[in-house]
Write an enzyme that holds these catalytic residues in place. Structure first.
Site: not given
Ligand SMILES: *Cc1c(COP(=O)(O)O)cnc(C)c1O
Length: 389
Positions: A153, A203, A239, A327
């Site tokens: 990421n 998201h 749920t 940070c």
């Molecule tokens: C954002 C991210 C996650 C975590 O996902 P969330 O739904 O925010 O908990 C895990 N792995 C990578 C590579 C991400 O970029």
């Protein structure tokens, strides 16, 4: 004119209007508990099952292999701790991963280490790539799982997960991959990859926050992380987050149709951004692999400026990016990924990540390049880090 430009799509993405529309009835009329047998419950359960099919179709999995979680973080925790607990008595207490994984994978591995497990961290090269042969060397008769992300990421590097799977399966070792940042950017077909478990998050693909998916291939030994009722085949109690589930289902349906054409456009914008920055700013380094990299991600190190200062000054001009350092106690620490790829000293605390999305335009990219040039120049003029300064 000041623009407001969002270039932090690896952190989160806006909800697609079509996802919003799909969710809307579940905020009002369709409110039943999906576990209930009456019509109110059933209409909700039907929505969930449709979403399961939409996700399955996008991943090329079976609907019964799709499990909804509270996000990518939970899915990663579950894959690692759930397989570990299922196999520790039968096989052993050894897991293999890489040092550039998301905090939810590193944190889970660390937890197991505290519980007495042996964890092997695979070496990565200067681009952040894991050598599949290093996986072969790390495997022991006690190894229960290898977890290597499909794409990083931060720097966007794409890992050779298919080759890793081939080697692991020769040794009857299961493979999990965190495909959260890969989803919608590169192919994430579970049959082609051959993985046993795979994580995605809502998201990051224009669905709501707080919803994720763990793909669990049929027959994979795993125990629940969350105990309780009989939801989701008794493997993930609670749920269901109906809103999130409908949202991630719709987002997957959209991506299945559109990701390739989205990526073609985003890649052009990304290349325009990189060309502009590398041409107009000196002493800049592009991190990550030149080709085996997500088409939306540019991770730069800008010598003689501090990453956090760069981020905040870009923000003042309306541009949202990420800096690569957490940070802690006022002292910026390079991220585990930046440390692992061995970024030279002068480039280590000056990283900035641009991650593009479907909504970005050429005008936004040109504005971002122009502002970067201006901000870097200004910061370097007052920098105590600059040569001779
Ligand atoms: C954002 C991210 C996650 C975590 O996902 P969330 O739904 O925010 O908990 C895990 N792995 C990578 C590579 C991400 O970029």
């Amino acid at each position: 004119m000041k623009m407001r430009v969002y270039l932090d799509n690896n952190s989160t993405t806006p909800i697609d209007p079509r996802v919003k529309e799909a969710i809307a009835p579940y905020l009002t009329d369709i409110f039943g508990n999906p576990s209930n047998l009456h019509s109110f419950g059933r209409e909700c359960a039907e929505g969930i099952e449709k979403a399961r099919e939409q996700v399955a179709a996008f991943l090329n999995a079976k609907p019964a292999e799709i499990f909804f979680t509270s996000g990518g973080t939970e899915a990663n925790n579950w894959a690692i701790k759930g397989v570990a607990a299922a196999l520790m008595l039968k096989k052993g207490r050894h897991i293999i991963t890489s040092p550039i994984e998301h905090a939810s994978v590193l944190g889970s591995a660390n937890y197991l280490a505290e519980m007495g497990w042996q964890i092997s961290y695979l070496p990565v090269d200067a681009y952040g790539i894991v050598d599949p042969e290093a996986v072969r060397k790390a495997i022991t008769p006690q190894t229960v799982l290898v977890s290597v992300m499909l794409a990083n990421n931060e720097i966007g590097t794409i890992e050779p997960v298919r080759e890793i799977v081939r080697i692991c399966h020769e040794h009857e070792v299961l493979v999990h991959t965190d495909a959260v940042s890969a989803a919608g950017k590169i192919e994430i077909d579970v049959q082609n990859l051959g993985v046993d478990l795979m994580t995605i998050s809502g998201h990051k693909i224009h669905a709501p926050k707080g919803i994720g998916v763990l793909f669990i291939r049929s027959g994979t030994p795993i125990v629940p992380l969350i105990h309780g009722g009989h939801h989701q085949r008794g493997l993930r109690a609670g749920t269901e987050n109906v809103i999130g589930i409908i949202g991630i289902g719709k987002a997957c349906e959209i991506l299945k149709e559109e990701w390739q054409q989205n990526v073609a456009r985003i890649r052009q914008l990304r290349d325009r951004l990189e060309k502009g920055i590398l041409a107009r700013i000196s002493d800049v380094r592009l991190n990550g692999h030149p080709e085996k990299r997500l088409p939306n991600t540019s991770h730069f190190s800008v010598a003689y400026v501090e990453g956090e200062a760069l981020l905040m000054n870009l923000d003042l001009e309306g541009i949202a990016v990420a800096s690569g350092s957490a940070c802690s106690s006022g002292e910026p620490e390079p991220s585990p990924t930046v440390k692992a790829i061995g970024v030279p000293e002068i480039y280590r605390n000056s990283v900035v990540r641009f991650s593009l999305g479907e909504e970005n335009t050429e005008a936004e990219i040109d504005y971002a390049v122009e502002v970067m040039e201006r901000v870097v120049k200004r910061l370097r003029e007052i920098s105590p880090l600059k040569p001779g300064g």
